[in-house]
Design a protein around this motif. Structure first.
Motif, PDB file in Angstrom:
ATOM      1  N   MET A 399      95.672  34.306  58.792  1.00  0.00           N
ATOM      2  CA  MET A 399      97.089  33.948  58.899  1.00  0.00           C
ATOM      3  C   MET A 399      97.426  32.710  58.084  1.00  0.00           C
ATOM      4  O   MET A 399      98.247  31.874  58.495  1.00  0.00           O
ATOM      5  CB  MET A 399      97.487  33.741  60.361  1.00  0.00           C
ATOM      6  N   GLY A 400      96.809  32.565  56.923  1.00  0.00           N
ATOM      7  CA  GLY A 400      97.162  31.460  56.035  1.00  0.00           C
ATOM      8  C   GLY A 400      96.901  30.109  56.671  1.00  0.00           C
ATOM      9  O   GLY A 400      95.811  29.833  57.157  1.00  0.00           O
ATOM     10  N   THR A 523     104.436  35.776  57.844  1.00  0.00           N
ATOM     11  CA  THR A 523     103.322  36.724  57.832  1.00  0.00           C
ATOM     12  C   THR A 523     103.686  37.910  58.708  1.00  0.00           C
ATOM     13  O   THR A 523     104.352  37.744  59.738  1.00  0.00           O
ATOM     14  CB  THR A 523     102.013  36.076  58.331  1.00  0.00           C
ATOM     15  N   ALA A 524     103.262  39.081  58.302  1.00  0.00           N
ATOM     16  CA  ALA A 524     103.543  40.286  59.081  1.00  0.00           C
ATOM     17  C   ALA A 524     102.539  40.481  60.208  1.00  0.00           C
ATOM     18  O   ALA A 524     102.755  41.284  61.112  1.00  0.00           O
ATOM     19  CB  ALA A 524     103.528  41.513  58.170  1.00  0.00           C
ATOM     20  N   VAL A 525     101.429  39.735  60.158  1.00  0.00           N
ATOM     21  CA  VAL A 525     100.422  39.808  61.215  1.00  0.00           C
ATOM     22  C   VAL A 525     100.879  38.944  62.386  1.00  0.00           C
ATOM     23  O   VAL A 525     101.384  37.833  62.193  1.00  0.00           O
ATOM     24  CB  VAL A 525      99.061  39.327  60.690  1.00  0.00           C
ATOM     25  N   GLN A 532     107.541  33.853  65.455  1.00  0.00           N
ATOM     26  CA  GLN A 532     108.521  34.050  66.503  1.00  0.00           C
ATOM     27  C   GLN A 532     109.840  34.565  65.943  1.00  0.00           C
ATOM     28  O   GLN A 532     110.235  34.248  64.833  1.00  0.00           O
ATOM     29  CB  GLN A 532     108.759  32.707  67.205  1.00  0.00           C
ATOM     30  N   SER A 533     110.525  35.388  66.757  1.00  0.00           N
ATOM     31  CA  SER A 533     111.846  35.892  66.380  1.00  0.00           C
ATOM     32  C   SER A 533     112.807  35.675  67.529  1.00  0.00           C
ATOM     33  O   SER A 533     112.451  35.861  68.682  1.00  0.00           O
ATOM     34  CB  SER A 533     111.786  37.381  66.043  1.00  0.00           C
ATOM     35  N   LYS A 537     111.978  41.782  67.959  1.00  0.00           N
ATOM     36  CA  LYS A 537     110.572  41.595  68.242  1.00  0.00           C
ATOM     37  C   LYS A 537     109.883  40.963  67.043  1.00  0.00           C
ATOM     38  O   LYS A 537     110.287  41.173  65.903  1.00  0.00           O
ATOM     39  CB  LYS A 537     109.930  42.934  68.595  1.00  0.00           C
ATOM     40  N   PRO A 538     108.831  40.171  67.282  1.00  0.00           N
ATOM     41  CA  PRO A 538     108.131  39.588  66.136  1.00  0.00           C
ATOM     42  C   PRO A 538     107.470  40.677  65.295  1.00  0.00           C
ATOM     43  O   PRO A 538     107.206  41.764  65.815  1.00  0.00           O
ATOM     44  CB  PRO A 538     107.091  38.667  66.805  1.00  0.00           C
ATOM     45  N   PRO A 539     107.231  40.426  64.006  1.00  0.00           N
ATOM     46  CA  PRO A 539     107.313  39.108  63.393  1.00  0.00           C
ATOM     47  C   PRO A 539     108.716  38.731  62.920  1.00  0.00           C
ATOM     48  O   PRO A 539     109.438  39.567  62.378  1.00  0.00           O
ATOM     49  CB  PRO A 539     106.389  39.253  62.179  1.00  0.00           C
ATOM     50  N   GLY A 540     109.059  37.480  63.157  1.00  0.00           N
ATOM     51  CA  GLY A 540     110.232  36.907  62.513  1.00  0.00           C
ATOM     52  C   GLY A 540     109.728  36.263  61.242  1.00  0.00           C
ATOM     53  O   GLY A 540     109.060  35.231  61.281  1.00  0.00           O
TER      54      GLY A 540
END
Length: 639
Positions: A399-400, A523-525, A532-533, A537-540
């Motif tokens: 996740m970077g 990140t899409a993970v 957070q969104s 629903k996440p991903p935001g």
């Protein structure tokens, strides 16, 4: 001692997602503690006290919340009955929990059923109750049905989108005023006719005003101004709580807002965002003042029962000695507490922990400098449920950067920027972090390992000193700092990483500060509901951080003195001091309303006359100066 109510249970998506990332917010305490509910609940208890022996039936384990607000020891309780076998091990006021099937033999003259929407639930079991007993339910305390989004499920979170805002109002050109600003985001989710139900409480908890406000079109902004409230209801000066209830809403069960304090001829000028709607056990992130500053903490009792003496306390973060506030605070009352008097040994950059016991929402504090400038900010929720998470050390593999805690570095020619990492959970005994300085073009200028900061330590990051000490260059003149977990020497983290940013305008001495928490970005993970969104629903995938900086302009949006090439733009000042200081920019002065020399109607009539003159050809100040630049879409930081 903490109030025994459930306000928020941190939950992940396994418990269901709600807009605003609000899966864990409780509703029962909001329903029981509503200002319209309290008088009805007190009357219910008084009535039952006259009935004789009372049996209590508690099918959903609501007794703790109800008893915290409305003392059930005033009743002649003859038994405590439950429906769930799992609850049979409990007790209340010396009565062991018994199964509902035995309530008929209780000898009760009345039964208090701690349940909303009780009629259908009770119908099949009424034969179990004592013959002739009065059956009282929580439905006797309901707020009016026209305030509900979902009338068939009273505890639906959408029925109780509530919050509190600190309101201060004092008259005159040098007075202090408050503005709550928000937008009608509920209609964007399909709400047809949402309104605000508003109740203003004074310093001692007395009700000063109650009214409803129609909301504007979907997505449109609105503001609630203390000076307008003062004139509408004929009030004097006041400091207190504004209870805000958004009714008949959809999509989002939290009232979000920005809180502006302004006045004192421009010396009071600051903005803070909304208080969380859930009272917490502890708050943190409030720094002590510098030598030329005094700090005042505002406690807003968020419940219909008093805060006992020696319940609210302050201590320096990491210290064990708590200094207690000795006075009782009445229901819905507001108290200004001098942090300097309660913690005279605390000095910047010490951080102050607030013992709250779930009695009040996230509190505001005000810092006043010796030169007279004021600023207002808020403490944040210090979580009690978090434990160190060993998985964070390897999170960057997928996740970077992982959790990022960003704060802006404002243009250095005009502002100084200082940051302060802050413990924000009771089990955070250290913060193993580094700081990275990022230029506005996205390039990393420098990184600084801060070590494993201990809970008692306060490590100030002064950006100007950092740049000077390391002979750094910030090419754009502004950018941001990122605080990141760094486990090179070990340590523990839990993801709840926070830092405070303080910004000073060099020319005026005005300061502003805010606290912000880390998130995972872009990140899409997904990891524990991050990124957070607040809308789905996440991903935001992105989160934007906006910081509005003001100097003297009030009532002029971002404060730009420019015009527009399409139509004349008239600048309106909310106070006369501003109009007098900026005569080359301001076209119309609304200050006479604030200082009381004109009514709202008189000033509005004068404004209408001015608009007619401009429409008839009179030039505005912007036109006279040839200021007609126009940006249809602005990106980046607005100053």
């Amino acid at each position: 001692m903490a109030l025994e109510i459930e306000t928020f249970k941190n939950a992940d998506l396994a418990h269901g997602w709600r807009p605003g990332n609000n899966a864990g917010g409780a509703t029962l305490f909001k329903a029981l503690g509503h200002p319209l509910t309290a008088p009805k609940a007190h009357a219910l208890i008084e009535d039952l006290a006259k009935a004789g022996p009372v049996a209590i039936y508690d099918p959903t384990h609501a007794i703790g919340n109800f008893h915290a607000y409305y003392d059930l020891s005033r009743l002649d309780v003859c038994g405590y009955y439950v429906q769930r076998v799992e609850d049979l091990g409990g007790a209340f006021l010396g009565h062991d929990a018994k199964p509902l099937s035995l309530i008929g033999a209780s000898g009760a003259k009345a039964v208090l059923v701690l349940l909303f929407d009780a009629e259908k639930v009770l119908a099949p079991m009424l034969h179990l109750f004592p013959k002739g007993a009065r059956i009282a339910t929580l439905d006797e305390t309901r707020i009016p049905d026209d305030m509900l989004t979902n009338r068939s499920n009273y505890l639906d979170p959408m029925n109780f989108a509530t919050n509190f805002a600190l309101m201060r109002e004092s008259a005159g050109a040098d007075g202090i005023h408050t503005r709550v600003a928000s937008a009608n985001y509920w209609s964007l989710h399909g709400a047809a006719n949402p309104e605000l139900w508003l109740c203003l409480f004074g310093e001692d908890g007395e009700q000063l005003a109650e009214w409803r406000e129609t909301l504007p079109a979907a997505g449109a902004p609105f503001a609630i101004d203390s000076s307008e409230i003062r004139h509408r209801f004929g009030l004097g000066d006041f400091t207190g709580s504004l209870f805000i209830h958004a009714i008949r809403i959809k999509g989002h069960d939290v009232v979000k807002y920005a809180l502006d304090m302004y006045g004192e001829g421009g010396r009071a000028l600051s903005c803070s965002h909304d208080a969380n709607a859930w009272p917490a056990d502890f708050y943190a992130g409030m720094p002590a003042g510098e030598e030329d500053e005094s700090v005042t903490l505002f406690i807003q009792n968020s419940h219909p029962m008093p805060i006992p003496p020696r319940t609210v306390g302050l201590n320096i973060m990491g210290a064990q000695d708590v200094s207690w506030f000795e006075d009782e605070i009445a229901p819905f009352a507001t108290r200004a507490i001098s942090v300097d008097d309660l913690l005279p040994q605390a000095k910047w950059p010490d951080q102050v922990e607030i013992v709250a016991g779930r009695y009040f929402v996230r509190p505001r504090y005000e810092v006043k400098r010796a030169q007279g400038q004021r600023r207002i900010a808020h403490a944040n929720v210090e979580r009690t449920d978090l434990k160190p998470n060993p998985a964070l050390a390897s999170l960057t593999d997928v996740m970077g950067k992982g959790y990022i805690m960003p704060l802006p570095v404002l243009p250095r020619a005009e502002f100084s920027s200082v940051m302060l990492p802050t413990p924000m959970a009771t089990e955070q005994h250290e913060l193993p972090i580094r700081a990275e300085l990022i230029d506005a073009d996205g390039s990393r200028v420098a990184a600084r390992y801060l070590g494993r900061i201990q809970r008692r330590e306060s490590v100030e990051i002064d950006v100007e000193k950092w740049i000077a000490n390391e002979s750094l260059k910030l090419p754009s003149g502004y950018g941001h700092v990122e605080f990141l977990y760094d486990f090179r020497e070990g340590g523990e983290g839990d993801g709840w990483l926070h830092a405070l940013g303080r910004f000073e305008q060099k020319s005026s001495g005005h300061r502003a500060e805010t606290i912000f928490g880390a998130h995972i970005y872009n990140t899409a993970v997904i990891y524990k509901d991050e990124p957070q969104s607040y809308t789905n629903k996440p991903p935001g995938l992105t989160t934007r951080l906006f910081l509005r900086i003001g100097n003297e302009v009030q009532g002029a949006g971002l404060g730009t003195p420019t015009g527009n090439p399409i139509c004349p733009v008239a600048k309106v000042a909310t106070n006369s001091a501003l109009a007098q200081r900026m005569p080359d920019v301001i076209d119309f002065d609304c200050g006479p309303v604030v200082d009381g020399t004109q009514s709202i109607e008189q000033n509005a009539e004068a404004l209408l006359e001015y608009v007619i003159k401009v429409a008839s050809g009179e030039l505005t100040k912007a036109q006279q100066l040839g200021q007609d630049d126009f940006i249809p879409w602005k990106r980046g930081v607005s100053l």
